[in-house]
Design an enzyme around this catalytic site. Structure first.
Site, PDB file in Angstrom:
ATOM      1  N   TYR A  37       0.816  -1.213   0.000  1.00  0.00           N
ATOM      2  CA  TYR A  37       0.000   0.000   0.000  1.00  0.00           C
ATOM      3  C   TYR A  37       0.854   1.270   0.000  1.00  0.00           C
ATOM      4  O   TYR A  37       0.354   2.356  -0.258  1.00  0.00           O
ATOM      5  CB  TYR A  37      -0.959   0.029   1.200  1.00  0.00           C
ATOM      6  CG  TYR A  37      -2.070  -1.009   1.147  1.00  0.00           C
ATOM      7  CD1 TYR A  37      -2.204  -1.853   0.042  1.00  0.00           C
ATOM      8  CD2 TYR A  37      -2.977  -1.149   2.179  1.00  0.00           C
ATOM      9  CE1 TYR A  37      -3.202  -2.816  -0.007  1.00  0.00           C
ATOM     10  CE2 TYR A  37      -3.992  -2.098   2.131  1.00  0.00           C
ATOM     11  CZ  TYR A  37      -4.090  -2.935   1.034  1.00  0.00           C
ATOM     12  OH  TYR A  37      -5.089  -3.878   0.994  1.00  0.00           O
ATOM     13  N   LYS A  42       3.037 -15.560   1.865  1.00  0.00           N
ATOM     14  CA  LYS A  42       2.901 -16.253   0.574  1.00  0.00           C
ATOM     15  C   LYS A  42       4.315 -16.610   0.118  1.00  0.00           C
ATOM     16  O   LYS A  42       4.763 -16.246  -0.975  1.00  0.00           O
ATOM     17  CB  LYS A  42       2.172 -15.324  -0.415  1.00  0.00           C
ATOM     18  CG  LYS A  42       1.752 -15.975  -1.717  1.00  0.00           C
ATOM     19  CD  LYS A  42       0.632 -16.990  -1.577  1.00  0.00           C
ATOM     20  CE  LYS A  42       0.371 -17.695  -2.898  1.00  0.00           C
ATOM     21  NZ  LYS A  42      -0.507 -18.866  -2.775  1.00  0.00           N
ATOM     22  N   ASP A  94      -3.542 -18.161   1.306  1.00  0.00           N
ATOM     23  CA  ASP A  94      -4.720 -18.824   0.717  1.00  0.00           C
ATOM     24  C   ASP A  94      -5.253 -19.900   1.658  1.00  0.00           C
ATOM     25  O   ASP A  94      -6.452 -20.004   1.898  1.00  0.00           O
ATOM     26  CB  ASP A  94      -4.397 -19.392  -0.679  1.00  0.00           C
ATOM     27  CG  ASP A  94      -3.014 -20.010  -0.784  1.00  0.00           C
ATOM     28  OD1 ASP A  94      -2.222 -19.880   0.172  1.00  0.00           O
ATOM     29  OD2 ASP A  94      -2.715 -20.637  -1.813  1.00  0.00           O
ATOM     30  N   ASP A 148      -5.467  -6.755   5.735  1.00  0.00           N
ATOM     31  CA  ASP A 148      -6.665  -6.010   5.348  1.00  0.00           C
ATOM     32  C   ASP A 148      -7.776  -6.996   4.998  1.00  0.00           C
ATOM     33  O   ASP A 148      -8.920  -6.899   5.475  1.00  0.00           O
ATOM     34  CB  ASP A 148      -6.298  -5.147   4.123  1.00  0.00           C
ATOM     35  CG  ASP A 148      -7.366  -4.136   3.766  1.00  0.00           C
ATOM     36  OD1 ASP A 148      -8.384  -4.057   4.474  1.00  0.00           O
ATOM     37  OD2 ASP A 148      -7.177  -3.431   2.758  1.00  0.00           O
ATOM     38  N   ASP A 159     -11.084  -8.492   7.671  1.00  0.00           N
ATOM     39  CA  ASP A 159     -12.495  -8.346   7.312  1.00  0.00           C
ATOM     40  C   ASP A 159     -13.197  -9.702   7.311  1.00  0.00           C
ATOM     41  O   ASP A 159     -14.333  -9.827   7.768  1.00  0.00           O
ATOM     42  CB  ASP A 159     -12.653  -7.698   5.928  1.00  0.00           C
ATOM     43  CG  ASP A 159     -12.807  -6.183   6.024  1.00  0.00           C
ATOM     44  OD1 ASP A 159     -12.301  -5.602   7.007  1.00  0.00           O
ATOM     45  OD2 ASP A 159     -13.438  -5.593   5.135  1.00  0.00           O
TER      46      ASP A 159
END
Ligand code: NAD
Length: 357
Positions: A141, A192, A224, A248, A252
């Protein structure tokens, strides 16, 4: 020693929900259980209207000076057409950046009284208590270079850069391990590393920091798989630590295991323990000013502030117990209402928590 607390109600339902949380702080102050000085300032659309900026200079100065900040929410249709740099949401992003709050703590707790609010089976989520620790000021980001460029063949190409330095990984991992020590002593680091070099470094550094915490069990998952496990069997997790973008998304996901956005608090902390405490939800303009918003996420954010910045875990426990007790009494705002419960407004809910405290 008295702690300085800055209250930033913001826009939409922000002022309504923050008012209920501040009542608790004022009550603890009056009873002599908490030494705090409380100031208020404008941010977001309110800052823009009052001082021409979503983060007025005066607000930023007070924020820098404060030990902790209680934030409501910003944004609303009134400011949807203002230029990007002046948008209310920019005020919050700028505040986070200015304060260097790199550790975002998002607990997901399934209250047994609200187990039917989740879309998952009650037996899967009941008793769930996960803490997601998300790196907030680095990663993709913020990485440079970024942008949209024109290729030789004439088409456009968008690009971002995923970067983490060892020190950034170290400090967020330490936050996770320290938290785990006060909980169930388990950390799951999510990356990852089967594809990304950044994640290989992340996994290596997490392992090295983990060696300093032999009393905490460290595991690693690919992101994943972590998302599948969160839905399959979320109670296997205690603390999860991960990068900005993975955090992020996963936070959620974890939040929704609990069923209601009106119940979810968060903290964003710097290296010295200073924190920005806010509900996960936004300014909900659709219900603003109607006394129907759920103030519990903001009240639970204040409980996090008591625990993490004000070092008053016993007061934090009492606020959390007061919230559990009003749920047990069957009181519900509209967003968490179900048959057989008593519908109450924002103020009534806040007053019930205060009475239970
Ligand atoms: P939102 O979280 O404000 O609302 C989503 C839905 O949840 C709405 O139906 C709303 O009524 C409901 N809701 C949210 N909080 C609630 C509460 N406490 N009690 C009961 N119901 C609640 O998200 P949105 O609608 O996408 O965004 C609205 C505005 O908020 C936008 O301007 C957006 O940019 C802003 N926003 C701000 C923040 C923040 O300040 N941290 C975060 C997200 C969105």
């Amino acid at each position: 020693m008295s702690h300085k607390i800055l209250v930033l109600p913001g826009d939409g339902i922000g002022p309504e929900i923050v008012a209920e949380a501040v009542k608790l702080l004022e009550a603890l102050r009056r009873s002599g259980e908490l030494a705090v000085e409380i100031e208020h300032a404008d941010i977001g659309g309110a800052g823009l209207d009052a001082a021409g900026s979503p983060l007025p200079e005066a607000t930023l100065a007070l924020a820098r000076d404060a030990d902790a900040i209680v934030f409501g929410a910003v944004g609303g249709p009134k400011w949807d057409s203002v230029e990007r740099a002046l948008r209310p949401e920019q005020g919050l992003l700028n505040l986070r950046a200015a304060l260097g709050v790199f550790a975002n703590l998002r607990p997901a707790i399934a209250y047994p009284q609200l187990a039917q609010a989740s879309t998952l089976k009650p037996e899967v989520v009941s008793g769930l208590d996960i803490m997601i620790v998300r790196e907030l000021t680095g990663g993709i980001y913020f990485g440079e270079p970024r942008g949209v460029r024109r290729l030789d063949d004439g088409q456009r190409q968008g690009f971002n850069t995923l970067v983490y330095s060892e020190s950034e990984i170290e400090r967020i991992c330490r936050v996770a391990f320290e938290l785990a020590r006060k909980r169930a002593s388990r950390v799951c680091s999510v990356d990852k590393s089967n594809v990304l070099e950044v994640s290989q470094l992340w996994r290596e550094v997490a392992g090295r920091i983990g060696a300093d915490y032999p009393d905490v069990a460290l595991s690693h998952l690919y992101v994943d798989n972590a998302s599948m496990q969160l839905v399959r069997d979320p109670r296997q997790f205690d603390v999860m630590v991960t990068s900005n973008m993975f955090g992020d998304i996963l936070s959620d996901l974890a939040a929704m295991l609990t069923g209601s956005i009106g119940m979810l608090p968060s903290a964003s902390m710097d290296a010295g323990g200073k924190g920005l405490y806010e509900p996960v939800h936004g300014s909900a303009p659709d219900i603003a000013g109607q006394n129907v918003a759920n103030p519990l996420a903001t009240i639970l954010s204040v409980a996090m502030m008591l625990r993490y910045t004000l070092a008053s875990p016993e007061l934090a426990e009492r606020v959390q117990a007061a919230v559990a007790s009003v749920l047990e009494q069957g009181l519900r705002t509209r967003d968490i209402a179900s048959s057989g419960t008593r519908l109450v407004g924002t103020r009534e809910m806040g007053e019930a928590v205060l009475a239970a405290l």
